[in-house]
Design an enzyme around this catalytic site. Structure first.
Site, PDB file in Angstrom:
ATOM      1  N   LYS A 190      12.042   5.099  -3.988  1.00 55.42           N
ATOM      2  CA  LYS A 190      12.557   4.407  -5.337  1.00 55.42           C
ATOM      3  C   LYS A 190      11.741   5.203  -6.229  1.00 55.42           C
ATOM      4  CE  LYS A 190       9.564   0.756  -5.747  1.00 55.42           C
ATOM      5  NZ  LYS A 190       9.424  -0.666  -6.202  1.00 55.42           N
ATOM      6  N   GLU A 227       2.279 -11.789  -0.281  1.00 55.12           N
ATOM      7  CA  GLU A 227       2.381 -11.014  -1.618  1.00 55.12           C
ATOM      8  C   GLU A 227       3.738 -10.521  -1.816  1.00 55.12           C
ATOM      9  OE1 GLU A 227       3.352  -7.618  -1.380  1.00 55.12           O
ATOM     10  OE2 GLU A 227       3.534  -7.538   0.630  1.00 55.12           O
ATOM     11  N   GLU A 246       6.128  -1.676  -4.935  1.00 54.64           N
ATOM     12  CA  GLU A 246       5.541  -0.137  -5.078  1.00 54.64           C
ATOM     13  C   GLU A 246       5.479   0.497  -6.550  1.00 54.64           C
ATOM     14  OE1 GLU A 246       5.928   2.388  -1.634  1.00 54.64           O
ATOM     15  OE2 GLU A 246       5.688   0.795  -0.071  1.00 54.64           O
ATOM     16  N   CYS A 256       9.345  -2.030   3.020  1.00 53.43           N
ATOM     17  CA  CYS A 256       9.531  -3.583   3.366  1.00 53.43           C
ATOM     18  C   CYS A 256      10.803  -4.116   3.744  1.00 53.43           C
ATOM     19  CB  CYS A 256       8.937  -4.394   2.194  1.00 53.43           C
ATOM     20  SG  CYS A 256       7.426  -4.346   1.643  1.00 53.43           S
TER      21      CYS A 256
END
Ligand code: UDX
Length: 478
Positions: free
Chosen positions: A339, A150, A154, A279
């Site tokens: 973020k 994937e 987010e 990630c």
């Protein structure tokens, strides 16, 4: 198609809801009872645009939740593994959850199934899943293992899934690739986009997703290499920002110049306090580990990580430069999430910077549009106050720190900010404001890779306030 998605974390939940949106029957499997109960009630456990709508639209119709892996496997043609792969101390990914799911799938297989790695995993995981399944009695002719990484961000995960730059199908057998192609057909042939009431895409006009078929190993590497490259791009621009600061250039202008080369591109060229999240930090360490185990020292990744860590220290130095000493200073912090667009604070630069400031004796009032609840669990209680809005967070503060790139912060009224602050000092870790605007407003403004704005005109606190402050032990006025 009947699809099972194992793991209802970020990736699993978004993928499950989106497969249901594409018309498939989806069973989401998780062993966390509380999470399942919440999902069954219609609650959405994460802050993600369009996800509540999709859960609402498909729950109880094409989207079911269960803790019964065996039953979900029996009912499905494709089983997507989307469980966590957290980093171990040495940076390797911990694949024990993946292994345990593979064992569970193996014992349930009674018909041809495609087992799909959706979690970010190191190369060779595919072969390991296969071995574990064979060892646990799954007949070789009844399954294949594929990698379908994937690339969801987010905050925009649903749109990223439904309007992808590419869909990567890493399958060594054609029969297995055919099942995955079927799963994504509405995006690849464009039929999804002809429907009414679809989730809107980021771009106007017709859309068809591009499908890339690769070997399973290549697909596994595509995921790690993509994230490593993006992280490297951010560290590169942060390093350029350091040079800009040293020579008095403006990194925004430099990025405009280099980013308009179509080979480089403007995206992911925004300097700041460094990347965070669930990630990049984890995947970089895991990719470096994979390379090392296979005999290659990926020094470029070491440097990427180093620049990223240093960026937080550089920001702390900026605060010291603006405020001189830190003990007893009252700071208004805007932004806690790693973020914008998310309530996620995992590996958030904001949280790590705040922890250091608290240790140094600062007091902090913070505001974030989404992440305050999560931050309250992570930060020492009593040490920090949370505000109802940005102006309240900076009210009476010695300085305003901007740590997350929320659009709402960029839209703040500078005059009102100045009025709220005790001293007109803004230290912006995300370059949300134009230095010229700050200069015109009489602010002292420190940002990343751009010349500091240090005005002559300062708003001096009223004498009574000054007296009170000087009488407090450990306090100095900047
Ligand atoms: C990332 C990848 O983008 C996505 O493809 C992958 O599937 C998961 O990891 P995500 O972690 O959601 O997605 O966030 P992303 O938007 O990539 O931002 C990561 C971090 O980099 C954030 O801390 C962000 O603030 C920072 N960043 C991003 C910058 O500092 N500058 C930039 O120009 C872009």
């Amino acid at each position: 198609m009947n699809i099972a998605v194992v793991g209802s974390g970020y990736v699993g939940l978004v993928a499950g809801a989106c497969f249901a949106e594409l018309g498939h029957n989806v069973i989401l499997v998780d062993n966390d009872e509380r999470k399942l109960a919440a999902l069954k009630k219609g609650e959405c456990p994460i802050h993600e645009k369009f996800l509540p709508e999709l859960l609402q639209r498909h729950r109880g119709k094409r989207l079911a939740f269960t803790d019964d892996l065996h039953d979900a496997v029996r009912r499905s043609q494709a089983i997507f593994i989307a469980v966590g792969t957290p980093p171990k101390e040495d940076g390797d990914a911990d694949l024990s959850y993946v292994e345990s799911v593979a064992r569970g799938i193996a014992t349930a297989i009674d018909d041809y199934k495609v087992v799909v790695e959706k979690s970010t995993v190191p190369v060779y995981t595919n072969s390991w899943i296969r071995k574990i399944m064979l060892l646990n009695g799954a007949p070789a002719e009844l399954f294949d293992v594929a990698s379908n990484p994937e690339f969801l961000r987010e905050g925009t995960a649903v749109a990223d899934f439904l309007y992808p730059d590419r869909i990567v199908i890493g399958a060594d057998a054609d029969r297995c690739a055919a099942v995955l192609e079927q799963a994504y057909k509405p995006l690849v042939d464009g039929s999804y986009y002809d429907k009414r009431d679809i989730i809107p895409g980021p771009l106007a006009g017709p859309f068809k997703a591009r499908l890339i078929r690769t070997s399973a190993k290549s697909a596994e590497l595509i995921k790690h290499a993509s994230n490593a490259f993006l992280a490297m791009k951010i560290s590169f621009v942060n390093a350029v920002a350091c040079v800009c600061e040293a020579v008095g250039a403006d990194v925004e202008q430099v990025c405009e110049g280099i980013g308009s080369d179509s080979r480089i591109g403007r995206r992911f060229l925004y300097p700041g306090v460094g990347y965070g999240g669930s990630c990049f930090p984890k995947d970089l360490l895991a990719f470096r580990s994979v390379a090392r185990e296979n005999g290659y020292q990926f020094g470029l990744l070491d440097e990427t990580v180093k620049v990223n860590e240093e960026q937080r220290n550089r920001f702390l130095r900026k605060i010291r430069k603006a405020l001189w000493t830190l003990k007893g200073k009252k700071l208004g912090v805007l932004g806690l999430a790693f973020k914008n667009g998310t309530d996620d604070i995992r590996e958030s630069p904001a949280i790590s910077i705040m922890k250091t400031l608290l240790k140094e004796g600062c007091s902090i009032t913070a505001y974030d549009p989404a992440a305050m609840e999560r931050a309250a669990e992570e930060l020492p209680p009593d040490a920090i106050k949370f505000a109802n809005d940005p102006y309240e967070a900076i009210q009476g503060a010695d300085a305003c720190l901007i740590l997350t790139e929320w659009e709402d912060f960029a839209a703040l009224d500078v005059a009102q900010m100045k009025k709220a602050l005790r001293y007109p000092i803004v230290i912006d870790g995300r370059n949300l404001f134009k230095p010229s605007v700050m200069a015109a407003a009489g602010m002292n403004y420190y940002s990343v890779g751009r010349p500091d704005v240090v005005g002559e005109r300062r708003s001096v606190p009223r004498t009574t306030e000054l007296k009170t402050e000087l009488s407090e032990p450990g306090n100095k006025v900047a």
